[in-house]
Design a protein around this motif. Structure first.
Motif: not given
Lengths: 119, 343
Positions: A113-119, B198, B200, B213-217, B224, B227, B235, B237
């Motif tokens: 699972a992801l902890d956070a999402a950037a963007g 967004g 982070i 674990r950070i998802g990059i959109r 995404n 990761v 982080v 974006t």
């Protein structure tokens, strides 16, 4: 005159507790298993893909032997006094297999699972 | 008899209730908090005994600085400076530090980041709901008042020349994330993840010691790109897809403007992600390097260092610096090619 209601109440509470435990401890929706020692993930395995094997983990000169067989994982042997972890059998719920003396934990991982999402 | 039964019932109840708890001894308590501030939705998760109190303080701190830095709030220090008719106003220590940082970054990036672009951004309607394409004449007129070097900051005395407007939009959230992190560390929180819309910021690692674990959109689509696994890092974006509008002719305009043209920066990049120790630096650079484009961004990284980056080009190439190359994994099914660059 014997009262029966206290027993019924206790029974109901107990049943509720068992149902709750089953709900909380049911096997997580993942095949990823982690072998963790002192907070460090030593192995991450996908039970769906991994082949049958034996993994040995050492702690302070003592060896834990972990077996993966038929896409299941358990503690085969442990050089520790109580062998509770061996007695826990195959990992089949969210409750981890723990070898307290050797600081070893086998658990399902939700860390995909992801902890956070950037963007 | 009745008394013993009661005791028995309580005992059984206790046994039942404690029996279904999850392995809680090894998992420190998580505290969570969310709030709307700085025009965005913020979420915080922290682990530790004092985590809940720490998050509360961090949230209060963010609301405090928002009140100082808002460009639209008539009570804010930035608003007062912008509407002083060119008079010098005194600002708080925190605001002075933020402006000083923004001006420094403007200089270092050769104006690719310009904190005086606000009037142009407003003309495009990105600060309101009525987005539109301004005329060339209007842009030329407005651009005459875009020049960070004319902002005067001496200690805590700030002068914004008449007709100009300062806006901390490109650095404020990053700076606020740094302030929140400071508060968490003061409260001995060693594991936390905060997201300021967004942006982070990761404090330490996950409670189990593994990386966050950070998802990059993926730009311009759902889901995404991949990761990124990091600890103790910010982080941030920036991408055109985050805020844009489309005209009836099908032209797309986005909110990251090139201060030299007053138009959406069209440098060949879809998105820029900056990874570094400080949120403020990541925030500033994600905007500035998006404006610069891949080539100048690479040059900037080589000359200055101190951060890592992940650039997504319109050629479907991902350019990634060596420091994080091993920490990034592309999602299954993605077709982008990855190029790792070394210093």
């Amino acid at each position: 005159m014997r009262k029966i209601w206290p027993f019924m109440l206790v029974g109901a509470v107990l049943l509720l507790g068992i149902a709750g435990s089953a709900l909380v401890l049911q096997r997580p929706d993942t095949n990823i298993v982690e072998i963790v020692q002192d907070g460090n993930v030593l192995h991450r395995l996908n039970l769906a893909e991994t082949e049958d094997q034996i993994i040995e983990v050492e702690y302070d000169g003592r060896i834990n032997t972990i077996e993966i067989s038929d896409h299941r994982i358990h503690m085969l042997e442990a050089e520790c006094p109580d062998k509770t972890c061996v007695g826990m059998g195959w990992l089949d719920s969210a409750a981890p297999i723990v070898c307290l003396p050797n600081h070893l934990v086998i658990q399902f991982s939700d860390s995909d699972a992801l902890d956070a999402a950037a963007g | 008899m009745r008394f013993t039964k009661c005791i028995l019932a309580v005992l059984m109840l206790t046994a039942t209730v404690t029996g279904c708890g999850r392995q809680s001894e090894n998992q420190p308590m998580a505290a969570e908090r969310s709030l709307f501030a700085m025009n965005t939705y913020m979420t915080f998760t922290a682990y530790g005994e004092d985590a809940a109190a720490a998050l509360e303080k961090a949230a209060v701190r963010i609301q405090e600085v928002e009140a100082l830095w808002s460009v639209t709030d008539e009570e804010s220090e930035i608003y007062r400076a912008n509407h002083s008719g060119g008079q010098t106003v005194s600002v708080s220590d925190e605001t002075a530090k933020l402006i000083s940082f923004a001006l420094e970054m403007a200089q270092k990036t050769d104006g690719a980041l310009d904190p005086t672009i606000y009037p142009v951004l407003a003309a495009w309607g990105f600060t309101t709901d009525s987005k539109q394409v301004p005329s060339d004449e209007q842009l030329d007129e407005l651009l005459r008042n875009v020049d960070y070097s004319r902002i005067l900051l001496e200690g805590e005395s700030l002068t914004v020349p008449e007709g100009m407007e300062l806006d901390m939009g490109a650095v404020g959230k990053g700076y606020a994330a740094d302030l929140a992190t400071e508060i968490l560390l003061e409260h001995n929180v060693s594991s936390a993840i905060i997201s300021l819309g967004g942006n982070i910021q990761a404090v330490g690692s996950r409670p189990d010691g593994s990386d966050w674990r950070i998802g990059i959109r993926a730009p311009w689509e759902d889901g995404n790109l991949g990761v990124l696994e990091i600890s103790d890092a910010a982080v941030v974006t920036s991408g055109g897809y985050e805020n844009y509008f489309e005209t009836q002719d099908g032209d797309i305009y986005w909110h990251i403007l090139d201060p030299s043209t007053g138009r959406p920066a069209d440098s060949g990049l879809q998105a820029v992600t900056i990874i570094g120790k400080e949120g403020r630096l990541c925030d500033a650079l994600s905007t500035a390097l998006f404006v610069m484009g891949a080539e100048r961004a690479e040059e900037y990284w080589r000359e200055n260092g101190g951060f890592d980056m992940l650039l997504v080009t319109y050629q479907n190439e991902i350019i990634i610096t060596e420091g994080i190359a091993d920490s990034f994994s592309l999602n299954d099914g993605r077709t982008e090619t990855i190029r790792v660059i070394a210093a």
